[in-house]
Each structure stands twice: as C-alpha cells, then as structure tokens.
Design an enzyme around this catalytic site. Structure first.
Site, PDB file in Angstrom:
ATOM      1  N   PRO A   9      23.487 -47.659  21.019  1.00 39.97           N
ATOM      2  CA  PRO A   9      22.511 -47.328  19.986  1.00 39.97           C
ATOM      3  C   PRO A   9      21.952 -48.537  19.241  1.00 39.97           C
ATOM      4  CG  PRO A   9      24.724 -46.632  19.344  1.00 39.97           C
ATOM      5  CD  PRO A   9      24.778 -47.003  20.790  1.00 39.97           C
ATOM      6  N   ASN A  10      20.671 -48.454  18.992  1.00 38.94           N
ATOM      7  CA  ASN A  10      19.910 -49.423  18.191  1.00 38.94           C
ATOM      8  C   ASN A  10      19.655 -50.755  18.898  1.00 38.94           C
ATOM      9  OD1 ASN A  10      19.635 -47.731  15.833  1.00 38.94           O
ATOM     10  ND2 ASN A  10      21.831 -47.998  15.579  1.00 38.94           N
ATOM     11  N   ARG A  17      15.416 -55.365  14.473  1.00 35.45           N
ATOM     12  CA  ARG A  17      16.565 -55.085  13.607  1.00 35.45           C
ATOM     13  C   ARG A  17      17.300 -56.375  13.214  1.00 35.45           C
ATOM     14  NH1 ARG A  17      21.896 -53.039  16.971  1.00 35.45           N
ATOM     15  NH2 ARG A  17      22.632 -52.645  14.868  1.00 35.45           N
ATOM     16  N   TYR A  22      21.007 -60.487  15.008  1.00 36.97           N
ATOM     17  CA  TYR A  22      20.732 -60.189  16.414  1.00 36.97           C
ATOM     18  C   TYR A  22      19.611 -61.016  17.032  1.00 36.97           C
ATOM     19  CZ  TYR A  22      23.632 -56.269  14.980  1.00 36.97           C
ATOM     20  OH  TYR A  22      24.657 -55.510  14.479  1.00 36.97           O
ATOM     21  N   ASN A  73      27.542 -53.299  25.903  1.00 31.81           N
ATOM     22  CA  ASN A  73      27.513 -53.490  24.456  1.00 31.81           C
ATOM     23  C   ASN A  73      27.331 -52.092  23.876  1.00 31.81           C
ATOM     24  OD1 ASN A  73      27.020 -53.946  21.804  1.00 31.81           O
ATOM     25  ND2 ASN A  73      25.503 -55.575  22.126  1.00 31.81           N
ATOM     26  N   ALA A  76      27.311 -49.643  17.749  1.00 33.48           N
ATOM     27  CA  ALA A  76      28.225 -49.081  16.746  1.00 33.48           C
ATOM     28  C   ALA A  76      29.292 -48.186  17.368  1.00 33.48           C
ATOM     29  CB  ALA A  76      27.423 -48.299  15.707  1.00 33.48           C
ATOM     30  N   GLU A  97      33.046 -56.384  27.658  1.00 41.83           N
ATOM     31  CA  GLU A  97      32.482 -55.975  26.354  1.00 41.83           C
ATOM     32  C   GLU A  97      31.685 -57.160  25.784  1.00 41.83           C
ATOM     33  OE1 GLU A  97      35.586 -55.740  23.442  1.00 41.83           O
ATOM     34  OE2 GLU A  97      34.278 -54.893  21.887  1.00 41.83           O
TER      35      GLU A  97
HETATM   36  C1  DQA Z   1      26.834 -55.167  18.036  1.00 39.99           C
HETATM   37  C2  DQA Z   1      27.784 -55.186  16.842  1.00 39.99           C
HETATM   38  C3  DQA Z   1      28.032 -53.778  16.333  1.00 39.99           C
HETATM   39  O1  DQA Z   1      28.920 -53.817  15.226  1.00 39.99           O
HETATM   40  C4  DQA Z   1      26.731 -53.152  15.884  1.00 39.99           C
HETATM   41  O2  DQA Z   1      26.947 -51.825  15.446  1.00 39.99           O
HETATM   42  C5  DQA Z   1      25.681 -53.218  16.934  1.00 39.99           C
HETATM   43  C6  DQA Z   1      25.545 -54.436  17.711  1.00 39.99           C
HETATM   44  C7  DQA Z   1      26.465 -56.583  18.515  1.00 39.99           C
HETATM   45  O3  DQA Z   1      25.875 -56.689  19.580  1.00 39.99           O
HETATM   46  O4  DQA Z   1      26.735 -57.564  17.819  1.00 39.99           O
HETATM   47  O5  DQA Z   1      24.887 -52.301  17.086  1.00 39.99           O
HETATM   48  O6  DQA Z   1      27.488 -54.517  19.112  1.00 39.99           O
END
Ligand code: DQA
Length: 144
Positions: A9-10, A17, A22, A73, A76, A97
């Site tokens: 997600p996201n 974002r 990021y 990845n 969250a 990961e």
């Molecule tokens: C993330 C870190 C997570 O805590 C966060 O919720 C993300 C991105 C990262 O790539 O640093 O969505 O996985």
C-alpha cells in the site's frame, strides 16, 4: 530465473508521498529501474503493486511454481500482516524484504516486521536501490 517484485500500500504514491522518507522517484520510475536491471542480467521479472492485503496474499500464492524469488516491500502491512507472512511461508519461495526508508530509525510501530520472520534477507534505507540489491542477493542465493 524469474523474480516477482511486490509493493504494498501507498507505494504507488512514490514521488508524491513524504519525499524526505521515500525520495522523488515515482512508482513508474521504480518499475523501469527494476525491469532494466533484470533485463541486463537476463532475469525475467514482474512488478506488482496493490493497496489491498488480500490481493497481495493472492499474488504471493499465485507465485508458487512460477517464480524463483520474491522481492517484497509490504509497506505498512510489514508491521501488521500475519496473512502476508503466512503466504510467504506457504509458497517457500526465497524472499527478500525491502524498505526504501531506514525503518529502524523511525517510529516504534515500524520496529515490528512480521515478514522478516520469513525473509532470507532484509534491506532498508537504500532508497529504490534497495530493490536492486535484493535482486543481487537473490541471484547469488539461487545459484547456491
Ligand atoms: C516502507 C516503510 C513502512 O513503514 C511504510 O509504511 C511504507 C514504506 C518503506 O519502504 O520504507 O509504506 O515499507
């Protein structure tokens, strides 16, 4: 060798974002970078992104017997999803990961990672280059 690169997600909001965490590269930039890297090494890859936990579980299950390695990845869901952990354990595909940000230096709630229990390696804080390092790791790991 076939590698599945999964983003949760996201991560489709990359470039928009929280650029301090990021960076400015978009999700499309990330896909292009990963695809180019794999093509240069004669690796087949597929990039998949979803904001939905069940879709991520479905995609991991569908990888069984099809992909040799997974780079994930979970966004969250890293910190909450036993379902994604169980899916990775079910398919027994070597999994790395990846986190773009340095999660270990962020909030307490980001210090829990369920997926880590099934991951052959964890890479954090390298920006989108982390995905490339994960692919490098899988190339070596799968040779053994
Ligand atoms: C993330 C870190 C997570 O805590 C966060 O919720 C993300 C991105 C990262 O790539 O640093 O969505 O996985």
């Amino acid at each position: 060798m076939k590698i599945l690169v999964i983003n949760g997600p996201n991560l489709n909001m990359l470039g928009i974002r929280e650029p301090d965490h990021y960076g400015r590269e978009t999700y499309a930039d990330l896909v292009k970078k990963v695809e180019g890297y794999c093509a240069g090494r004669s690796i087949e890859c597929e990039c998949y992104q979803s904001n939905h936990e069940g879709c991520l579980v479905d995609k991991i299950q569908e990888a069984y017997g099809v992909f040799d390695g997974i780079v994930i990845n979970p966004g969250a869901y890293t910190h909450t999803s036993i379902a994604i952990l169980d899916a990775v354990k079910s398919v027994m595909i070597p999994t790395v990961e990846v986190h773009i940000s340095k999660v270990e230096e962020r909030e307490d709630f980001r210090q829990v990672s369920y997926i880590r229990l099934a991951a052959a390696k964890t890479i954090t804080g390298l920006g989108t280059d982390g995905y490339l390092r994960a692919i490098d790791f899988l190339i070596d790991y799968l040779k053994k």
